[in-house]
Scaffold this motif. Structure first.
Motif, PDB file in Angstrom:
ATOM      1  N   GLN A 120       0.846  -1.197   0.000  1.00 37.55           N
ATOM      2  CA  GLN A 120       0.000   0.000   0.000  1.00 37.55           C
ATOM      3  C   GLN A 120       0.883   1.250   0.000  1.00 37.55           C
ATOM      4  N   PRO A 121       0.805   2.099  -1.055  1.00 33.37           N
ATOM      5  CA  PRO A 121       1.588   3.345  -1.055  1.00 33.37           C
ATOM      6  C   PRO A 121       1.115   4.277   0.069  1.00 33.37           C
ATOM      7  N   LEU A 122       2.063   4.796   0.862  1.00 37.18           N
ATOM      8  CA  LEU A 122       1.731   5.640   2.007  1.00 37.18           C
ATOM      9  C   LEU A 122       1.894   7.126   1.710  1.00 37.18           C
ATOM     10  N   TYR A 123       3.028   7.484   1.120  1.00 36.46           N
ATOM     11  CA  TYR A 123       3.304   8.883   0.813  1.00 36.46           C
ATOM     12  C   TYR A 123       4.407   8.957  -0.231  1.00 36.46           C
ATOM     13  N   ILE A 124       4.611  10.181  -0.747  1.00 36.91           N
ATOM     14  CA  ILE A 124       5.625  10.417  -1.780  1.00 36.91           C
ATOM     15  C   ILE A 124       6.588  11.479  -1.284  1.00 36.91           C
ATOM     16  N   GLU A 125       7.886  11.228  -1.460  1.00 33.86           N
ATOM     17  CA  GLU A 125       8.906  12.228  -1.149  1.00 33.86           C
ATOM     18  C   GLU A 125       9.492  12.710  -2.466  1.00 33.86           C
ATOM     19  N   LEU A 126       9.493  14.017  -2.657  1.00 38.87           N
ATOM     20  CA  LEU A 126      10.039  14.620  -3.870  1.00 38.87           C
ATOM     21  C   LEU A 126      11.441  15.134  -3.594  1.00 38.87           C
ATOM     22  N   PRO A 127      12.221  15.383  -4.662  1.00 37.63           N
ATOM     23  CA  PRO A 127      13.490  16.083  -4.448  1.00 37.63           C
ATOM     24  C   PRO A 127      13.210  17.468  -3.849  1.00 37.63           C
ATOM     25  N   ALA A 128      14.215  18.080  -3.227  1.00 40.28           N
ATOM     26  CA  ALA A 128      14.020  19.387  -2.574  1.00 40.28           C
ATOM     27  C   ALA A 128      13.582  20.468  -3.557  1.00 40.28           C
ATOM     28  N   SER A 129      14.027  20.357  -4.818  1.00 41.87           N
ATOM     29  CA  SER A 129      13.624  21.342  -5.822  1.00 41.87           C
ATOM     30  C   SER A 129      13.468  20.661  -7.174  1.00 41.87           C
ATOM     31  N   VAL A 130      12.627  21.266  -8.013  1.00 39.79           N
ATOM     32  CA  VAL A 130      12.418  20.771  -9.382  1.00 39.79           C
ATOM     33  C   VAL A 130      12.511  21.937 -10.351  1.00 39.79           C
ATOM     34  N   GLU A 131      12.813  21.613 -11.611  1.00 37.91           N
ATOM     35  CA  GLU A 131      12.877  22.631 -12.649  1.00 37.91           C
ATOM     36  C   GLU A 131      11.623  22.524 -13.503  1.00 37.91           C
ATOM     37  N   LEU A 132      10.861  23.633 -13.570  1.00 36.96           N
ATOM     38  CA  LEU A 132       9.610  23.664 -14.314  1.00 36.96           C
ATOM     39  C   LEU A 132       9.605  24.854 -15.267  1.00 36.96           C
ATOM     40  N   THR A 133       8.859  24.712 -16.359  1.00 37.97           N
ATOM     41  CA  THR A 133       8.753  25.780 -17.357  1.00 37.97           C
ATOM     42  C   THR A 133       7.570  26.678 -17.021  1.00 37.97           C
ATOM     43  N   VAL A 134       7.763  27.994 -17.170  1.00 34.67           N
ATOM     44  CA  VAL A 134       6.687  28.961 -16.964  1.00 34.67           C
ATOM     45  C   VAL A 134       5.818  28.950 -18.220  1.00 34.67           C
ATOM     46  N   GLU A 135       4.562  28.522 -18.070  1.00 32.79           N
ATOM     47  CA  GLU A 135       3.628  28.495 -19.207  1.00 32.79           C
ATOM     48  C   GLU A 135       3.182  29.908 -19.566  1.00 32.79           C
ATOM     49  N   TYR A 136       2.788  30.680 -18.545  1.00 32.76           N
ATOM     50  CA  TYR A 136       2.302  32.030 -18.814  1.00 32.76           C
ATOM     51  C   TYR A 136       2.555  32.941 -17.624  1.00 32.76           C
ATOM     52  N   THR A 137       2.988  34.148 -17.932  1.00 33.06           N
ATOM     53  CA  THR A 137       3.081  35.205 -16.930  1.00 33.06           C
ATOM     54  C   THR A 137       2.958  36.543 -17.649  1.00 33.06           C
ATOM     55  N   GLU A 138       2.381  37.512 -16.967  1.00 31.27           N
ATOM     56  CA  GLU A 138       2.238  38.852 -17.547  1.00 31.27           C
ATOM     57  C   GLU A 138       3.620  39.484 -17.700  1.00 31.27           C
ATOM     58  N   PRO A 139       3.789  40.332 -18.706  1.00 30.65           N
ATOM     59  CA  PRO A 139       5.072  41.052 -18.793  1.00 30.65           C
ATOM     60  C   PRO A 139       5.234  41.949 -17.565  1.00 30.65           C
ATOM     61  N   GLY A 140       6.438  41.980 -17.010  1.00 31.34           N
ATOM     62  CA  GLY A 140       6.683  42.795 -15.818  1.00 31.34           C
ATOM     63  C   GLY A 140       6.971  44.234 -16.206  1.00 31.34           C
ATOM     64  N   THR A 150       7.326  41.119  -7.453  1.00 26.40           N
ATOM     65  CA  THR A 150       6.979  39.787  -7.941  1.00 26.40           C
ATOM     66  C   THR A 150       5.657  39.838  -8.692  1.00 26.40           C
ATOM     67  N   LYS A 151       5.420  38.776  -9.448  1.00 27.52           N
ATOM     68  CA  LYS A 151       4.166  38.651 -10.199  1.00 27.52           C
ATOM     69  C   LYS A 151       3.798  37.173 -10.242  1.00 27.52           C
ATOM     70  N   PRO A 152       2.509  36.860 -10.464  1.00 27.84           N
ATOM     71  CA  PRO A 152       2.114  35.455 -10.554  1.00 27.84           C
ATOM     72  C   PRO A 152       2.556  34.835 -11.879  1.00 27.84           C
ATOM     73  N   ALA A 153       2.923  33.550 -11.821  1.00 29.38           N
ATOM     74  CA  ALA A 153       3.297  32.812 -13.029  1.00 29.38           C
ATOM     75  C   ALA A 153       2.673  31.428 -12.973  1.00 29.38           C
ATOM     76  N   LEU A 154       2.110  30.982 -14.088  1.00 22.83           N
ATOM     77  CA  LEU A 154       1.513  29.658 -14.191  1.00 22.83           C
ATOM     78  C   LEU A 154       2.553  28.686 -14.737  1.00 22.83           C
ATOM     79  N   LEU A 155       2.820  27.603 -13.992  1.00 22.44           N
ATOM     80  CA  LEU A 155       3.813  26.614 -14.404  1.00 22.44           C
ATOM     81  C   LEU A 155       3.183  25.530 -15.269  1.00 22.44           C
ATOM     82  N   GLU A 156       4.014  24.722 -15.909  1.00 21.35           N
ATOM     83  CA  GLU A 156       3.536  23.687 -16.825  1.00 21.35           C
ATOM     84  C   GLU A 156       2.688  22.621 -16.139  1.00 21.35           C
ATOM     85  N   THR A 157       2.792  22.490 -14.822  1.00 19.70           N
ATOM     86  CA  THR A 157       2.008  21.500 -14.091  1.00 19.70           C
ATOM     87  C   THR A 157       0.670  22.066 -13.617  1.00 19.70           C
ATOM     88  N   GLY A 158       0.426  23.368 -13.843  1.00 14.52           N
ATOM     89  CA  GLY A 158      -0.813  24.000 -13.411  1.00 14.52           C
ATOM     90  C   GLY A 158      -0.679  24.752 -12.096  1.00 14.52           C
TER      91      GLY A 158
END
Length: 187
Positions: A120-140, A150-158
């Motif tokens: 039975q899977p109990l939990y998931i441990e991720l690496p301390a950091s991940v590299e993700l692509t910014v899908e969309y953010t307003e021009p600063g 700072t400004k909000p940015a939407l990453l590829e994972t949502g």
């Protein structure tokens, strides 16, 4: 597997009252009168609830066998997240409830540590950091400092995070998996 409270270590998983509890902290204590006790801080593996519990010294406790395996995330099949064991190539499906907020940092073929007890899977441990692509953010805008730079940015994972004004859509950023904070730009 049985052990005594004198054998407790941080990270050990105990089976108490039909539930799994991870030892977060423990301390052996010998008061002036009476027998020694072991004070513990236990975290429920399933719910995340933390409780304080005191045991008498040398009390037998049931230790749960938790198998932590390096796995590769393959895809989401509608009922859960499918992971593949990196050594045996066995695949398991982990429910959305077990994955929880970690879904915001999972990319296809990404690495994660999956803790399993009795199949039975109990939990998931991720690496301390991940590299993700910014899908969309307003021009600063250079003059806009009302939001602290700072400004909000939407990453590829949502997942939406706060990034500095100079970050643009399509850039790769490093994100802390513990709190979702921006760590830096990936060149």
């Amino acid at each position: 597997m049985m052990a005594t409270t004198n054998d407790l270590k941080n990270g050990m998983v105990l089976k108490l009252d039909g539930q799994l509890w991870a030892v977060v902290w423990f301390q052996h204590h010998k008061p002036g009168k009476g027998g020694a006790v072991v004070r513990t801080k236990l975290k429920s593996v399933l719910s995340g609830k933390v409780v304080d519990r005191t045991f008498n010294a040398d009390v037998k406790v049931d230790i749960a066998q938790v198998d932590k395996r390096d796995m590769q995330y393959l895809f989401h099949d509608g009922s859960g997240f499918v992971f593949m064991d990196s050594t045996t190539y066995d695949q398991i499906t982990v429910t959305d409830a077990v994955v929880g907020d970690a879904k915001h940092y999972l990319l296809d073929n990404g690495e994660a540590m999956v803790a399993v007890n009795d199949g039975q899977p109990l939990y998931i441990e991720l690496p301390a950091s991940v590299e993700l692509t910014v899908e969309y953010t307003e021009p600063g805008l250079q003059g806009d400092r009302s939001s602290g730079g700072t400004k909000p940015a939407l990453l590829e994972t949502g997942k939406e995070i706060q990034v500095p004004l100079f970050i643009t859509s399509g850039e790769k950023v490093k994100v802390d998996t513990r709190d979702g904070s921006y760590l830096g730009r990936v060149s």
